[in-house]
Design an enzyme around this catalytic site. Sequence first.
Site, PDB file in Angstrom:
ATOM      1  N   GLY A  10       0.838  -1.206   0.000  1.00 24.71           N
ATOM      2  CA  GLY A  10       0.000   0.000   0.000  1.00 24.71           C
ATOM      3  C   GLY A  10       0.870   1.252   0.000  1.00 24.71           C
ATOM      4  N   ARG A  72       0.523  -4.886  -4.785  1.00 28.40           N
ATOM      5  CA  ARG A  72       0.616  -5.978  -3.816  1.00 28.40           C
ATOM      6  C   ARG A  72       0.841  -7.254  -4.619  1.00 28.40           C
ATOM      7  NH1 ARG A  72      -0.981  -4.090   1.077  1.00 28.40           N
ATOM      8  NH2 ARG A  72      -2.589  -2.491   1.104  1.00 28.40           N
ATOM      9  N   ASP A 103       5.289  -5.212   5.704  1.00 25.61           N
ATOM     10  CA  ASP A 103       5.673  -6.588   6.040  1.00 25.61           C
ATOM     11  C   ASP A 103       5.698  -7.529   4.825  1.00 25.61           C
ATOM     12  OD1 ASP A 103       2.950  -6.289   5.866  1.00 25.61           O
ATOM     13  OD2 ASP A 103       2.458  -7.536   7.595  1.00 25.61           O
ATOM     14  N   THR A 125       4.696   1.949   6.205  1.00 24.64           N
ATOM     15  CA  THR A 125       3.299   1.518   6.333  1.00 24.64           C
ATOM     16  C   THR A 125       2.603   2.482   7.271  1.00 24.64           C
ATOM     17  OG1 THR A 125       1.768  -0.078   7.309  1.00 24.64           O
ATOM     18  CG2 THR A 125       4.002  -0.204   8.098  1.00 24.64           C
ATOM     19  N   ASP A 127       0.223   1.680   8.958  1.00 23.21           N
ATOM     20  CA  ASP A 127      -0.186   0.869  10.113  1.00 23.21           C
ATOM     21  C   ASP A 127       0.882   0.850  11.219  1.00 23.21           C
ATOM     22  OD1 ASP A 127      -2.365   0.347   8.576  1.00 23.21           O
ATOM     23  OD2 ASP A 127      -2.072  -1.820   8.420  1.00 23.21           O
ATOM     24  N   ASP A 129       3.230  -1.184  11.800  1.00 21.99           N
ATOM     25  CA  ASP A 129       3.353  -2.492  12.463  1.00 21.99           C
ATOM     26  C   ASP A 129       4.569  -3.304  12.020  1.00 21.99           C
ATOM     27  OD1 ASP A 129       2.462  -3.015   9.913  1.00 21.99           O
ATOM     28  OD2 ASP A 129       0.767  -4.263  10.486  1.00 21.99           O
ATOM     29  N   ARG A 171      -4.703  -3.074  10.368  1.00 23.37           N
ATOM     30  CA  ARG A 171      -5.143  -4.440  10.155  1.00 23.37           C
ATOM     31  C   ARG A 171      -4.839  -5.329  11.351  1.00 23.37           C
ATOM     32  NH1 ARG A 171      -2.394  -6.837   4.934  1.00 23.37           N
ATOM     33  NH2 ARG A 171      -1.651  -4.704   4.786  1.00 23.37           N
TER      34      ARG A 171
HETATM   35  O1  F6P Z   1      -1.285  -2.088   4.584  1.00 25.69           O
HETATM   36  C1  F6P Z   1      -1.787  -0.859   4.929  1.00 25.69           C
HETATM   37  C2  F6P Z   1      -3.270  -0.782   4.728  1.00 25.69           C
HETATM   38  O2  F6P Z   1      -3.520   0.590   4.747  1.00 25.69           O
HETATM   39  C3  F6P Z   1      -4.123  -1.558   5.746  1.00 25.69           C
HETATM   40  O3  F6P Z   1      -4.389  -0.881   6.928  1.00 25.69           O
HETATM   41  C4  F6P Z   1      -5.383  -1.843   4.977  1.00 25.69           C
HETATM   42  O4  F6P Z   1      -5.982  -3.028   5.455  1.00 25.69           O
HETATM   43  C5  F6P Z   1      -4.892  -2.013   3.585  1.00 25.69           C
HETATM   44  O5  F6P Z   1      -3.702  -1.280   3.476  1.00 25.69           O
HETATM   45  C6  F6P Z   1      -5.868  -1.586   2.498  1.00 25.69           C
HETATM   46  O6  F6P Z   1      -5.364  -1.991   1.279  1.00 25.69           O
HETATM   47  P1  F6P Z   1      -5.887  -1.609  -0.151  1.00 25.69           P
HETATM   48  O7  F6P Z   1      -5.292  -0.270  -0.501  1.00 25.69           O
HETATM   49  O8  F6P Z   1      -5.356  -2.684  -1.017  1.00 25.69           O
HETATM   50  O9  F6P Z   1      -7.369  -1.531  -0.077  1.00 25.69           O
END
Ligand code: F6P
Length: 341
Positions: A10, A72, A103, A125, A127, A129, A171
């Site tokens: 992301g 991804r 990660d 990230t 997040d 994490d 997440r």
């Molecule tokens: O990995 C970071 C994140 O922002 C998460 O918190 C969330 O679940 C995900 O990406 C959302 O991903 P996408 O942009 O593929 O909808």
Amino acid sequence: MRVGLITGGGDVPGLNAVIRAVVKRGEGEHGHQIIGFRNGWKGVADGDVHHIGRQEIRNVLPTGGTLLGTARWHPHRNDGGMEAVLATLEAERIDAMIVVGGDGTLHAASKVAEAGIPVVGIPKTIDNDVWGTDASIGFDTAVSIATEAVDRIHTTAESHNRVMIVEVMGRHAGWIAVTSGIAGGAEIVLAPEEPFDIEKVEKFLKHRHRAHASFSIVVVAEGAVPAEGTAMQYTTEVGKFGEIVAGTTGERVKAEIAARTGFDTRVTVLGHVQRGGIPTPADRILASRFGMAAIDAVTEHRDDVMTALRGERVELVPIAEIAGKVKHVPPDLLEVANALA
Ligand code: F6P
């Protein structure tokens, strides 16, 4: 040296600041050629080269998104993926890779390192994490956005005597929920680290509204889940890569609170707003420090490591050590969020 560069997973605000630092330092100081690939590991597998030099990085420091694009996609999870990546790296005569990711992307980087390619990772990230570093690029910006949102929700919640649910990203870890909840003065914070009991939430809100207030703010991390054996049960809805479908958790919690309390309740899902726009100064600085440390590490052949913030210092940690681990919100921070409700 010919140094490959990708951004994967992301996007976050601050990626262009990293790219700029790697190119400026790499070309200017070390005389390397920086070979960018579009859209993370997918672009490496496809041989999608994107030249990235001094010209391309002009004026990008304050911009959001990523000049290189992102995806991804992980080579070790796709048939023939690893072979395709290694073939491109050989064809492009890449001496080492700098991989900016969360990660998943960094886990893939450790697999590529195992296959014999020198790799330096940089954690990003919203997040926050990624294990092994005090901070990841993008988190500070996301917290600023979420805090501003909570501040704004506050005034309308109070005007309308409402319970307002604010769903934020996170997440596996509730860093954004807990920190924006503390900074914005939320009444309740629900985070993945502490599965919640909806009956306690109901009791708290009813008591607060009876005793002294007519409105409440509940910040919910998208990965928040009910405690086993409690009255409300659901599992989070995830996509192909474990990413959470934005909005589902907030809507569920909203419906349950509205039904149990009878209070006028609304939900705001911040979603990808948290990942867009200009990076904060703190993220630009962290990105610049990580970018510079990464290209210096490549130059000194300190391979298969990740840049990490440890207190005031940027250090290098073995990339194999971080794979599969999650940096959770520590109990003392959760306690602050709960205690000041
Ligand atoms: O990995 C970071 C994140 O922002 C998460 O918190 C969330 O679940 C995900 O990406 C959302 O991903 P996408 O942009 O593929 O909808």
